[in-house]
Write an enzyme that holds these catalytic residues in place. Structure first.
Site, PDB file in Angstrom:
ATOM      1  N   LYS A 167       3.039  -5.397 -11.415  1.00 59.57           N
ATOM      2  CA  LYS A 167       3.100  -4.057 -11.271  1.00 59.57           C
ATOM      3  C   LYS A 167       4.616  -3.881 -11.129  1.00 59.57           C
ATOM      4  O   LYS A 167       5.288  -4.719 -10.579  1.00 59.57           O
ATOM      5  CB  LYS A 167       2.255  -3.461 -10.170  1.00 59.57           C
ATOM      6  CG  LYS A 167       2.548  -4.144  -8.965  1.00 59.57           C
ATOM      7  CD  LYS A 167       2.571  -3.223  -7.756  1.00 59.57           C
ATOM      8  CE  LYS A 167       4.020  -2.616  -7.454  1.00 59.57           C
ATOM      9  NZ  LYS A 167       4.823  -3.301  -6.574  1.00 59.57           N
ATOM     10  N   ASP A 196      -2.498  -5.885  -9.326  1.00 60.79           N
ATOM     11  CA  ASP A 196      -1.939  -5.055  -7.902  1.00 60.79           C
ATOM     12  C   ASP A 196      -2.585  -6.068  -6.926  1.00 60.79           C
ATOM     13  O   ASP A 196      -3.726  -6.076  -6.694  1.00 60.79           O
ATOM     14  CB  ASP A 196      -2.821  -3.839  -8.282  1.00 60.79           C
ATOM     15  CG  ASP A 196      -2.366  -2.974  -6.964  1.00 60.79           C
ATOM     16  OD1 ASP A 196      -2.285  -3.492  -5.848  1.00 60.79           O
ATOM     17  OD2 ASP A 196      -2.243  -1.836  -7.174  1.00 60.79           O
ATOM     18  N   HIS A 197      -1.568  -6.641  -6.222  1.00 61.55           N
ATOM     19  CA  HIS A 197      -1.937  -7.822  -5.342  1.00 61.55           C
ATOM     20  C   HIS A 197      -2.689  -6.998  -4.271  1.00 61.55           C
ATOM     21  O   HIS A 197      -3.329  -7.815  -3.476  1.00 61.55           O
ATOM     22  CB  HIS A 197      -0.917  -8.551  -4.989  1.00 61.55           C
ATOM     23  CG  HIS A 197      -0.138  -7.916  -3.694  1.00 61.55           C
ATOM     24  ND1 HIS A 197       0.943  -6.846  -4.004  1.00 61.55           N
ATOM     25  CD2 HIS A 197       0.073  -7.980  -2.452  1.00 61.55           C
ATOM     26  CE1 HIS A 197       1.671  -6.570  -2.853  1.00 61.55           C
ATOM     27  NE2 HIS A 197       1.192  -7.341  -2.112  1.00 61.55           N
ATOM     28  N   LYS A 201      -6.392  -8.514  -1.718  1.00 64.35           N
ATOM     29  CA  LYS A 201      -6.339  -8.710  -0.095  1.00 64.35           C
ATOM     30  C   LYS A 201      -7.843  -8.857   0.267  1.00 64.35           C
ATOM     31  O   LYS A 201      -8.685  -7.919  -0.062  1.00 64.35           O
ATOM     32  CB  LYS A 201      -5.687  -7.659   0.616  1.00 64.35           C
ATOM     33  CG  LYS A 201      -4.100  -7.957   0.393  1.00 64.35           C
ATOM     34  CD  LYS A 201      -3.294  -6.770   0.973  1.00 64.35           C
ATOM     35  CE  LYS A 201      -1.838  -6.772   0.804  1.00 64.35           C
ATOM     36  NZ  LYS A 201      -0.975  -7.663   1.195  1.00 64.35           N
ATOM     37  N   GLU A 235       5.886  -0.744   6.666  1.00 61.04           N
ATOM     38  CA  GLU A 235       6.853  -1.927   6.598  1.00 61.04           C
ATOM     39  C   GLU A 235       7.860  -2.152   7.344  1.00 61.04           C
ATOM     40  O   GLU A 235       8.656  -1.014   7.492  1.00 61.04           O
ATOM     41  CB  GLU A 235       7.296  -2.324   5.061  1.00 61.04           C
ATOM     42  CG  GLU A 235       6.006  -2.555   3.974  1.00 61.04           C
ATOM     43  CD  GLU A 235       6.738  -2.853   2.615  1.00 61.04           C
ATOM     44  OE1 GLU A 235       6.966  -4.195   2.614  1.00 61.04           O
ATOM     45  OE2 GLU A 235       7.114  -2.116   1.867  1.00 61.04           O
ATOM     46  N   ASP A 254       6.808   2.114  -6.446  1.00 64.96           N
ATOM     47  CA  ASP A 254       6.515   0.711  -6.016  1.00 64.96           C
ATOM     48  C   ASP A 254       5.109   0.438  -5.398  1.00 64.96           C
ATOM     49  O   ASP A 254       4.639  -0.594  -5.352  1.00 64.96           O
ATOM     50  CB  ASP A 254       7.796   0.671  -5.307  1.00 64.96           C
ATOM     51  CG  ASP A 254       7.719  -0.877  -4.580  1.00 64.96           C
ATOM     52  OD1 ASP A 254       7.567  -1.770  -5.409  1.00 64.96           O
ATOM     53  OD2 ASP A 254       8.181  -1.209  -3.428  1.00 64.96           O
ATOM     54  N   HIS A 259      -0.715   0.383  -5.225  1.00 62.07           N
ATOM     55  CA  HIS A 259      -1.342   0.092  -4.062  1.00 62.07           C
ATOM     56  C   HIS A 259      -2.310   1.175  -3.413  1.00 62.07           C
ATOM     57  O   HIS A 259      -3.282   0.990  -2.937  1.00 62.07           O
ATOM     58  CB  HIS A 259      -0.474  -0.743  -2.984  1.00 62.07           C
ATOM     59  CG  HIS A 259       0.360  -1.807  -3.768  1.00 62.07           C
ATOM     60  ND1 HIS A 259      -0.072  -2.635  -4.646  1.00 62.07           N
ATOM     61  CD2 HIS A 259       1.733  -2.310  -3.268  1.00 62.07           C
ATOM     62  CE1 HIS A 259       0.997  -3.517  -4.908  1.00 62.07           C
ATOM     63  NE2 HIS A 259       1.992  -3.363  -4.157  1.00 62.07           N
ATOM     64  N   LYS A 359       9.704   1.737   4.110  1.00 65.36           N
ATOM     65  CA  LYS A 359      10.345   0.577   4.544  1.00 65.36           C
ATOM     66  C   LYS A 359      11.082   0.966   5.652  1.00 65.36           C
ATOM     67  O   LYS A 359      11.570   1.993   6.087  1.00 65.36           O
ATOM     68  CB  LYS A 359      11.037   0.022   3.448  1.00 65.36           C
ATOM     69  CG  LYS A 359      10.417  -0.369   2.208  1.00 65.36           C
ATOM     70  CD  LYS A 359      11.368  -1.308   1.251  1.00 65.36           C
ATOM     71  CE  LYS A 359      10.349  -1.875   0.005  1.00 65.36           C
ATOM     72  NZ  LYS A 359       9.589  -2.682   0.359  1.00 65.36           N
TER      73      LYS A 359
HETATM   74  C1  BG6 Z   1       4.961  -5.173  -3.487  1.00 66.59           C
HETATM   75  C2  BG6 Z   1       6.169  -4.027  -3.279  1.00 66.59           C
HETATM   76  O1  BG6 Z   1       4.092  -4.528  -4.578  1.00 66.59           O
HETATM   77  O2  BG6 Z   1       4.525  -4.836  -2.199  1.00 66.59           O
HETATM   78  C3  BG6 Z   1       7.154  -4.230  -2.265  1.00 66.59           C
HETATM   79  O3  BG6 Z   1       6.859  -4.191  -4.459  1.00 66.59           O
HETATM   80  C4  BG6 Z   1       6.303  -4.268  -0.947  1.00 66.59           C
HETATM   81  O4  BG6 Z   1       8.344  -3.620  -2.305  1.00 66.59           O
HETATM   82  C5  BG6 Z   1       5.039  -5.035  -1.136  1.00 66.59           C
HETATM   83  O5  BG6 Z   1       7.073  -4.857   0.031  1.00 66.59           O
HETATM   84  C6  BG6 Z   1       4.250  -5.020   0.230  1.00 66.59           C
HETATM   85  O6  BG6 Z   1       3.045  -5.800  -0.138  1.00 66.59           O
HETATM   86  P1  BG6 Z   1       2.540  -6.635   1.508  1.00 66.59           P
HETATM   87  O7  BG6 Z   1       1.585  -7.508   0.841  1.00 66.59           O
HETATM   88  O8  BG6 Z   1       3.489  -7.365   2.164  1.00 66.59           O
HETATM   89  O9  BG6 Z   1       1.927  -5.407   2.079  1.00 66.59           O
END
Ligand code: BG6
Length: 511
Positions: A167, A196-197, A201, A235, A254, A259, A359
């Protein structure tokens, strides 16, 4: 909370994976070192990778296999989420190769194919190949085109060829459509895995289990009982070394479009008819299509963007976004977004859903808060109850995973006083602390060929369609709509007004 005697219902034992070569485009990049290699390492440690397995990294830098291996060793030692074990790592070292993609001549692109043929023969990977695009979206079409010219995408005999795409998938709706078209011209949908990681989770996967494997929540999961939903991804990190990428994307592209929208869908969708990719993705798509479209007026009132200035995080001074490497001094890129989403269907009509992500905020926390209505409650002869907080069900995604339910109780004593209590359940207390980053499950599923935890072509296009008007509005507008906020704060004050206008307020970060 006290652990109850639990019975584990096992649906499946881990399926064994086919022999395979994994080719990573962008192997010199951040994602490979921070997330992909540690996740592969964890998969091996869990005994899930097949013995006939190899990894070919490819990237812009020129380097030998040996240099690539020692670079990966350094990186893994730094980013592994479990103890570094020499024996496991030796297994990888015997299976790691590198091909540079810096030169543009025809021999260069043939080098990858030659390497793949050699590696496939040596490690007996049966012609099965996963091409992982850990590269910016704009680089994907030319790589896919090149792979097609090399005849590496079409599936032959009984071997499989798959494409995993990181993504953001595209830059807007048109580019996502074009990317889907490009991919679908050379590959079948079943070969494409849109990453989409967040979907990998544990606590995000658990949303469906929590909702649909328990009988007690679903009857209240609607506009009759739920007042509002708040989804937060906060974050403390800034953009780090990713200024160049971030300048072209911003928080809406992003984080929100993928997400947060995915978490929104899992929280609000109907129960899928079956626990499989088609049913789950169709249920999500119904939600995505029911999100009320934004127009200029609703963007003005329902969407807030912000950008961090210098401040303090954990007692350390941190720079303003505009002073980060590769960021323009007059950048209007948003590092924070809050928006109100309305879903136009029978279940959710009238329930505002507030999303926020940013952020350099004061806390690192991701959660989904379901706030229940108070209008049906007994006031016990005095308006005490109205002074209490609402019943809130908190799905804790990270850093601590779990579920917390807040409810009112009588304070022991002769007079009737009430207080909110929390039934707080941390998964680590039951299942132990797990050390995965989300990519393990997704890589495993790519290698298995199970697309359930990946976005469909429709999902990404519909979501871009929702955010496109906002992107356009910002692009055409002035800097007036960008609210600066101090690093270490909870975001721009204007985001509070978004809820106050509706008589509500954000949960404190980290609450
Ligand atoms: C990523 C974004 O997909 O997800 C980053 O590109 C972000 O900007 C990150 O920091 C957040 O992922 P996680 O797993 O740390 O919450």
């Amino acid at each position: 909370m006290t652990a109850v005697e639990t019975k584990t219902v096992k649906n499946s034992t881990a399926k064994s994976l086919d022999p395979c070569t994994l080719i990573i485009f962008g192997a010199n990049g951040d994602l490979t070192k921070r997330l992909l290699m540690p996740a592969l390492y964890n998969l091996k440690a869990a005994g899930l990778l097949p013995n006939n397995f190899a990894i070919i990294g490819t990237g812009q830098k020129k380097m030998s296999d040996e240099v690539f291996r020692s670079l990966m060793t350094e990186n893994l030692k730094q980013f592994a989420t479990i103890t570094f074990n020499t024996e496991i790592w030796q297994w990888f070292l015997e299976r790691l190769y590198f091909v540079d993609s810096a030169s543009k001549d025809i021999n260069a692109s043939n080098k990858l194919k030659e390497c793949l043929i050699t590696v496939d023969k040596k490690h007996k990977t049966g012609g099965n190949t996963l091409f992982y695009m850990a590269v910016p979206p704009a680089a994907v079409p030319s790589i896919v085109d090149e792979l097609d010219k090399l005849d590496l995408i079409k599936q032959k005999n009984s071997s499989w060829h798959r494409l995993a795409i990181e993504k953001p998938f595209g830059h807007d709706r048109n580019s996502a459509k074009l990317l889907n078209k490009t991919l679908l011209q050379v590959a079948d949908e079943s070969q494409i895995f849109r990453m989409d990681h967040y979907l990998g989770k544990e606590s995000v996967q658990n949303i469906m289990v929590f909702r649909f494997a328990n009988g007690i929540f679903e009857p209240t999961w609607n506009n009759k009982y739920i007042d509002n939903i708040q989804i937060t991804v906060a974050e403390t990190l800034g953009v780090e070394e990713r200024g160049a990428y971030y300048e072209n994307n911003g928080a809406l592209r992003d984080m929100i479009q993928n997400h947060l929208f995915q978490m929104l869908a899992l929280t609000t969708m109907d129960a899928p008819a079956r626990y499989d990719a088609d049913s789950v993705r169709a249920c999500k798509e119904k939600i995505f299509q029911s999100i009320r479209p934004y127009n200029e007026e609703s963007i003005r009132s329902n969407v807030i963007r912000g950008q961090y200035t210098a401040g303090q995080i954990d007692h350390k001074s941190v720079a303003a976004y505009r002073d980060e490497p590769s960021v323009k001094k007059d950048s209007l890129t948003e590092t924070y977004v809050a928006l109100k989403v309305l879903i136009d269907n029978d279940r959710w009509s009238g329930v505002p859903i507030y999303l926020r992500t940013g952020k350099r905020l004061s806390k690192h926390v991701t959660n989904i808060a379901i706030e229940f209505k108070t209008d049906r409650l007994t006031d016990f002869g005095k308006p005490a109850i109205t002074k209490l907080e609402t019943n809130t069900l908190l799905l804790k995604i990270q850093p601590n995973e779990g579920i917390c339910l807040q409810f009112a109780a009588k304070v022991p004593g002769e007079v009737l006083d009430m207080q909110m209590l929390a039934m707080d359940c941390e998964y680590a207390d039951y299942f132990g602390k797990h050390t995965t980053n989300g990519y393990e499950t997704l890589l495993y599923d790519c290698l298995l060929g199970d697309p359930m935890l990946f976005a469909s072509a429709d999902n990404v296009e519909t979501n871009w369609g929702t955010v496109d008007p906002i992107l356009k509005y910002w692009q055409n507008g002035t800097s007036d709509t960008l609210h600066l906020y101090k690093s270490g704060s909870s975001g721009p004050g204007a985001a509070n007004a978004l809820l106050e206008r509706d008589g509500k307020k954000w949960r404190e970060l980290g609450e």
